[in-house]
Scaffold this motif. Structure first.
Motif, PDB file in Angstrom:
ATOM      1  N   SER A  40       2.664 -14.983  10.319  1.00 24.09           N
ATOM      2  CA  SER A  40       2.834 -13.574   9.958  1.00 24.09           C
ATOM      3  C   SER A  40       2.877 -13.379   8.449  1.00 24.09           C
ATOM      4  O   SER A  40       2.677 -12.270   7.959  1.00 24.09           O
ATOM      5  CB  SER A  40       4.113 -13.017  10.588  1.00 24.09           C
ATOM      6  N   VAL A  41       3.122 -14.451   7.704  1.00 23.77           N
ATOM      7  CA  VAL A  41       3.109 -14.378   6.239  1.00 23.77           C
ATOM      8  C   VAL A  41       1.782 -14.877   5.685  1.00 23.77           C
ATOM      9  O   VAL A  41       1.181 -14.255   4.808  1.00 23.77           O
ATOM     10  CB  VAL A  41       4.275 -15.196   5.644  1.00 23.77           C
ATOM     11  N   LEU A  42       1.299 -15.999   6.222  1.00 32.14           N
ATOM     12  CA  LEU A  42       0.061 -16.579   5.710  1.00 32.14           C
ATOM     13  C   LEU A  42      -1.175 -15.847   6.220  1.00 32.14           C
ATOM     14  O   LEU A  42      -2.208 -15.833   5.551  1.00 32.14           O
ATOM     15  CB  LEU A  42      -0.006 -18.060   6.100  1.00 32.14           C
ATOM     16  N   ASP A  43      -1.075 -15.239   7.397  1.00 37.26           N
ATOM     17  CA  ASP A  43      -2.214 -14.509   7.973  1.00 37.26           C
ATOM     18  C   ASP A  43      -1.709 -13.258   8.678  1.00 37.26           C
ATOM     19  O   ASP A  43      -1.805 -13.122   9.907  1.00 37.26           O
ATOM     20  CB  ASP A  43      -2.967 -15.418   8.953  1.00 37.26           C
ATOM     21  N   PRO A  44      -1.135 -12.308   7.936  1.00 36.56           N
ATOM     22  CA  PRO A  44      -0.449 -11.156   8.554  1.00 36.56           C
ATOM     23  C   PRO A  44      -1.365 -10.230   9.341  1.00 36.56           C
ATOM     24  O   PRO A  44      -0.939  -9.628  10.328  1.00 36.56           O
ATOM     25  CB  PRO A  44       0.159 -10.434   7.349  1.00 36.56           C
ATOM     26  N   LEU A  45      -2.622 -10.083   8.952  1.00 39.22           N
ATOM     27  CA  LEU A  45      -3.517  -9.133   9.618  1.00 39.22           C
ATOM     28  C   LEU A  45      -3.791  -9.532  11.057  1.00 39.22           C
ATOM     29  O   LEU A  45      -3.840  -8.683  11.951  1.00 39.22           O
ATOM     30  CB  LEU A  45      -4.834  -9.026   8.842  1.00 39.22           C
ATOM     31  N   SER A  46      -3.932 -10.837  11.300  1.00 42.99           N
ATOM     32  CA  SER A  46      -4.278 -11.287  12.648  1.00 42.99           C
ATOM     33  C   SER A  46      -3.052 -11.426  13.546  1.00 42.99           C
ATOM     34  O   SER A  46      -3.185 -11.726  14.721  1.00 42.99           O
ATOM     35  CB  SER A  46      -5.011 -12.632  12.579  1.00 42.99           C
ATOM     36  N   HIS A  47      -1.864 -11.188  12.979  1.00 44.42           N
ATOM     37  CA  HIS A  47      -0.653 -11.351  13.783  1.00 44.42           C
ATOM     38  C   HIS A  47       0.191 -10.080  13.825  1.00 44.42           C
ATOM     39  O   HIS A  47       1.391 -10.127  14.023  1.00 44.42           O
ATOM     40  CB  HIS A  47       0.167 -12.530  13.257  1.00 44.42           C
ATOM     41  N   ARG A  48      -0.439  -8.949  13.614  1.00 43.76           N
ATOM     42  CA  ARG A  48       0.221  -7.654  13.768  1.00 43.76           C
ATOM     43  C   ARG A  48       1.570  -7.594  13.061  1.00 43.76           C
ATOM     44  O   ARG A  48       2.550  -7.067  13.580  1.00 43.76           O
ATOM     45  CB  ARG A  48       0.392  -7.311  15.254  1.00 43.76           C
ATOM     46  N   SER A  49       1.609  -8.145  11.880  1.00 43.94           N
ATOM     47  CA  SER A  49       2.866  -8.158  11.140  1.00 43.94           C
ATOM     48  C   SER A  49       3.199  -6.770  10.625  1.00 43.94           C
ATOM     49  O   SER A  49       2.330  -6.025  10.177  1.00 43.94           O
ATOM     50  CB  SER A  49       2.761  -9.133   9.948  1.00 43.94           C
ATOM     51  N   LYS A  50       4.470  -6.393  10.686  1.00 42.20           N
ATOM     52  CA  LYS A  50       4.940  -5.123  10.145  1.00 42.20           C
ATOM     53  C   LYS A  50       5.499  -5.274   8.740  1.00 42.20           C
ATOM     54  O   LYS A  50       6.086  -4.336   8.202  1.00 42.20           O
ATOM     55  CB  LYS A  50       6.010  -4.521  11.066  1.00 42.20           C
ATOM     56  N   LEU A  51       5.296  -6.447   8.142  1.00 37.89           N
ATOM     57  CA  LEU A  51       5.727  -6.651   6.767  1.00 37.89           C
ATOM     58  C   LEU A  51       4.883  -5.797   5.835  1.00 37.89           C
ATOM     59  O   LEU A  51       3.677  -5.629   6.035  1.00 37.89           O
ATOM     60  CB  LEU A  51       5.586  -8.124   6.373  1.00 37.89           C
ATOM     61  N   THR A  52       5.495  -5.249   4.815  1.00 39.98           N
ATOM     62  CA  THR A  52       4.749  -4.481   3.826  1.00 39.98           C
ATOM     63  C   THR A  52       3.948  -5.436   2.946  1.00 39.98           C
ATOM     64  O   THR A  52       4.265  -6.632   2.868  1.00 39.98           O
ATOM     65  CB  THR A  52       5.700  -3.659   2.945  1.00 39.98           C
ATOM     66  N   PRO A  53       2.916  -4.946   2.277  1.00 39.72           N
ATOM     67  CA  PRO A  53       2.161  -5.821   1.357  1.00 39.72           C
ATOM     68  C   PRO A  53       3.060  -6.474   0.313  1.00 39.72           C
ATOM     69  O   PRO A  53       2.865  -7.651  -0.023  1.00 39.72           O
ATOM     70  CB  PRO A  53       1.157  -4.857   0.725  1.00 39.72           C
ATOM     71  N   ARG A  86       5.022 -15.055   0.306  1.00 40.76           N
ATOM     72  CA  ARG A  86       4.040 -16.082  -0.043  1.00 40.76           C
ATOM     73  C   ARG A  86       4.426 -16.774  -1.351  1.00 40.76           C
ATOM     74  O   ARG A  86       4.304 -17.998  -1.481  1.00 40.76           O
ATOM     75  CB  ARG A  86       2.642 -15.452  -0.172  1.00 40.76           C
ATOM     76  N   GLU A  87       4.882 -15.982  -2.304  1.00 37.98           N
ATOM     77  CA  GLU A  87       5.325 -16.569  -3.569  1.00 37.98           C
ATOM     78  C   GLU A  87       6.539 -17.468  -3.353  1.00 37.98           C
ATOM     79  O   GLU A  87       6.664 -18.522  -3.995  1.00 37.98           O
ATOM     80  CB  GLU A  87       5.657 -15.467  -4.578  1.00 37.98           C
ATOM     81  N   LEU A  88       7.435 -17.054  -2.452  1.00 38.10           N
ATOM     82  CA  LEU A  88       8.590 -17.887  -2.141  1.00 38.10           C
ATOM     83  C   LEU A  88       8.137 -19.228  -1.582  1.00 38.10           C
ATOM     84  O   LEU A  88       8.651 -20.283  -1.990  1.00 38.10           O
ATOM     85  CB  LEU A  88       9.497 -17.170  -1.129  1.00 38.10           C
ATOM     86  N   TYR A  89       7.196 -19.205  -0.662  1.00 35.25           N
ATOM     87  CA  TYR A  89       6.706 -20.453  -0.080  1.00 35.25           C
ATOM     88  C   TYR A  89       6.055 -21.337  -1.146  1.00 35.25           C
ATOM     89  O   TYR A  89       6.272 -22.556  -1.181  1.00 35.25           O
ATOM     90  CB  TYR A  89       5.709 -20.146   1.034  1.00 35.25           C
ATOM     91  N   ASN A  90       5.294 -20.718  -2.024  1.00 30.86           N
ATOM     92  CA  ASN A  90       4.664 -21.483  -3.111  1.00 30.86           C
ATOM     93  C   ASN A  90       5.709 -22.065  -4.060  1.00 30.86           C
ATOM     94  O   ASN A  90       5.584 -23.207  -4.521  1.00 30.86           O
ATOM     95  CB  ASN A  90       3.690 -20.595  -3.886  1.00 30.86           C
ATOM     96  N   ASP A  91       6.752 -21.273  -4.363  1.00 31.73           N
ATOM     97  CA  ASP A  91       7.811 -21.761  -5.251  1.00 31.73           C
ATOM     98  C   ASP A  91       8.596 -22.903  -4.601  1.00 31.73           C
ATOM     99  O   ASP A  91       8.950 -23.880  -5.268  1.00 31.73           O
ATOM    100  CB  ASP A  91       8.759 -20.620  -5.630  1.00 31.73           C
ATOM    101  N   LEU A  92       8.875 -22.761  -3.296  1.00 29.15           N
ATOM    102  CA  LEU A  92       9.562 -23.836  -2.586  1.00 29.15           C
ATOM    103  C   LEU A  92       8.720 -25.106  -2.568  1.00 29.15           C
ATOM    104  O   LEU A  92       9.241 -26.221  -2.717  1.00 29.15           O
ATOM    105  CB  LEU A  92       9.884 -23.399  -1.161  1.00 29.15           C
ATOM    106  N   THR A  93       7.416 -24.932  -2.396  1.00 28.84           N
ATOM    107  CA  THR A  93       6.515 -26.087  -2.430  1.00 28.84           C
ATOM    108  C   THR A  93       6.555 -26.756  -3.798  1.00 28.84           C
ATOM    109  O   THR A  93       6.580 -27.991  -3.904  1.00 28.84           O
ATOM    110  CB  THR A  93       5.083 -25.653  -2.086  1.00 28.84           C
ATOM    111  N   ARG A  94       6.577 -25.948  -4.846  1.00 32.15           N
ATOM    112  CA  ARG A  94       6.649 -26.500  -6.205  1.00 32.15           C
ATOM    113  C   ARG A  94       7.960 -27.263  -6.414  1.00 32.15           C
ATOM    114  O   ARG A  94       7.974 -28.351  -7.009  1.00 32.15           O
ATOM    115  CB  ARG A  94       6.520 -25.358  -7.217  1.00 32.15           C
TER     116      ARG A  94
END
Length: 594
Positions: A218-231, A238-246
């Motif tokens: 729902s975060v990495l591919d929100p369009l195909s999973h009917r996510s109600k998250l705002t842009p 996504r930035e959080l996931y990238n920062d955690l990865t770093r």
């Protein structure tokens, strides 16, 4: 609560530290003062002139008692001092972006009548856009560097257990411009579970449920999973996931373990999803990662006060085996119990009055006086402390069993078939938890006892037992001894009564392969007599006990200090704060008068 006799545990603290401890815990024994501390600090800190006096008082009392120093580098003398006393450190940059962290509501209630006094809804979550969360990410990476540099200076011999004993804790809500994004994502995850077949065990785990790989979609591919998250929320996550990865990449490079802190239940589904993704990546036991120095690298936190935890732990162990990654597990009781109960009851009351379905996703257009997103009628936490205590001890034994299996795997032995705690219905028929265990029997088919496909000496499980409870520490040490993960170094002492579990624990030798996988931790400034006791009861090549040491500038950690007092009333309750006060007073008397 089990404690040894007063004369059995003597303090190593300086006289000044003892006086400070006595003053701090005298204040902590007054519940009304503890509850009012955030308001008192906020008011006094807003008055010119009084602010400096207030900060000065806090610095020489609570700051010095519970915080390592203002910066990571300035904390190094403390780390060295702790290491000389055979203690490791769980390092944490404890600046909290939001002054009303997680105890507010996502939006304004319809009226002040909608807010229950002293509930989490009495304050609001704030956001920031000045990049403060990015500076915190950079500081956590710097913290990893400092921890690695300190371990290098210790020059741990290669013959000792792998990995250092200076780890770093990460709190996800501090790494976002607005923690509402985590709540929105968690709400979406909870709603998506309704689509699972009723036979799927993941759909039967009490809230906050159990993470699935699909949760990240729902975060990495929100369009195909009917996510109600705002842009904006999707971008922030996504930035959080990238920062955690770093952060994890730097930790991997430096050989420093990362402990993901658990938080309030309304954040937990999102935190679980991120933690699972990080574990499957950085804890992978595939050939391209088994040459890494430290495994598991990433640890998730299991809160025993959550009703889900016994089943959740079994499923996590099974998932790690199935997908061939090392499971890192920090087991704690949980620090937010009063808030969880109040938030759940406020949500139930509001939904009954206004007819809002409990299963609806988070929607700021339908404000509620609570952040609770649980679809369950029961609160996510046990109502009684004895249930939490029983769950903690049983989960601890389950983890010790898993460690034993892993050691036997590394020795090339076929791990014995050990029934999981959640499946042991004969034991579950007794006590307050009995009603939950029958649910667990249906998931036995999902819990595989097969070892990872590749046999190696790399650990496939690591455990940090976070506890201030004497009985739990005794059970853990006796469990290690009974499972063969430790050997007796001396007979059990004969002091004390025979029914006191603490006095029945002998000094034990912890094998390198055990201390490589298992550690015990307590908060810095708390339960030092318990820390001394565990250190005195164990012999190991590297520290077996870690102290959780936060750091940060005084002005930045003031929220941490005020909330620490409230969040840990479960630790300070039951006479524990009074015990600390009396212990310090007794030691002061003995230093002065012999």
């Amino acid at each position: 609560m089990y404690k040894p006799k007063a004369e059995d545990v003597r303090s190593n603290a300086s006289f000044r530290d003892l006086v400070r401890t006595y003053v701090v815990y005298c204040m902590c024994t007054v519940p009304e003062l503890v509850d009012a501390s955030p308001t008192i600090l906020s008011v006094l800190s807003s008055i010119p002139g009084i602010r400096q006096l207030t900060e000065g008082f806090v610095r020489i009392t609570f700051f010095e008692q519970f915080v390592g120093s203002d910066t990571a580098a300035e904390s190094l003398p403390l780390l060295k001092n702790l290491r000389e006393m055979n203690r490791g450190v769980l390092f944490a940059y404890s600046v909290e972006v939001d002054d009303n962290e997680a105890t507010g509501t996502a939006s304004q209630p319809h009226s002040t009548d909608d807010v229950i006094p002293n509930s989490p809804a009495t304050s609001l979550i704030s956001s920031h856009s000045d990049g403060a969360h990015k500076r915190i990410v950079d500081e956590m990476i710097h913290c990893i560097d400092v921890a690695a540099g300190f371990e290098q200076q210790q020059q741990v011999a290669s013959s000792q257990a792998r990995g250092g004993r200076t780890w770093v804790a990460v709190k996800m809500t501090a790494l976002l411009p607005n923690a509402d994004a985590l709540i929105a994502w968690s709400s979406h995850i909870v709603a998506s579970r309704k689509e699972l077949e009723s036979s799927v065990i993941d759909n039967k785990v009490p809230f906050p449920g159990c993470a699935r790989t699909e949760d990240m979609d729902s975060v990495l591919d929100p369009l195909s999973h009917r996510s109600k998250l705002t842009p904006a929320q999707t971008r922030d996550l996504r930035e959080l996931y990238n920062d955690l990865t770093r952060i994890c990449q730097r930790a991997e490079e430096k050989g420093v373990k990362i402990i993901i802190d658990a938080e309030y239940s309304w954040y937990q589904p999102a935190i679980d999803a991120l933690t699972l993704a990080l574990m499957r990546n950085f804890n992978s036991l595939s050939s391209d990662r088994t040459n890494k120095e430290v495994q598991p690298l990433i640890y998730g936190t299991f809160q025993a006060y959550l009703r889900r935890t016994p089943i959740h732990l079994d499923l996590a162990i099974a998932d790690a085996k199935k997908h061939n990654y090392a499971l890192g597990a920090k087991l704690v009781r949980g620090a937010y119990h009063p808030h969880e109960i109040a938030a759940h009851e406020a949500a139930i009351a509001y939904d009954k009055e206004y007819g809002v379905a409990r299963h609806l996703e988070f929607d700021s257009a339908a404000p509620r006086p609570s952040l609770s997103i649980s679809p369950d009628l029961e609160p996510p936490v046990w109502r009684e402390k004895r249930d939490t205590d029983e769950a903690y001890n049983r989960c601890a034994l389950r983890l010790i069993e898993a460690v034993k299996d892993d050691v036997e795997r590394c020795h090339g032995k076929s791990a014995a078939s050990i029934p999981s705690i959640s499946n042991n219905t004969s034991q579950a028929s007794n006590g307050c938890l009995g009603w939950l265990w029958p649910r667990a029997t249906s998931h036995s088919q999902f819990v595989s006892s097969n070892p990872p496909a590749k046999t190696s000496n790399v650990p496939s499980i690591g455990v940090l037992f976070g506890t201030h409870n004497w009985e739990s520490c005794s059970i853990i040490l006796q469990g290690l001894l009974a499972s063969g993960l430790a050997t007796p170094a001396s007979p059990a002492p004969t002091t004390g009564t025979t029914n006191n579990l603490v006095t029945q624990v002998p000094v034990i030798n912890l094998k390198d392969e055990t201390v490589e996988r298992v550690a015990v931790g307590q908060l810095y400034g708390m339960s030092d007599d318990l820390t001394d006791w565990v250190v005195g009861r164990t012999v190991s090549s590297i520290p077996f006990v870690l102290k959780y040491v936060p750091y940060g500038a005084l002005s930045e950690v003031m929220p941490y200090l005020s909330r620490r007092a409230i969040e840990n009333k479960s630790v300070l309750g039951g006479g524990a704060a009074d015990h600390e006060r009396r212990r310090a007073a007794r030691e002061i008397w003995m230093r002065l008068f012999g």
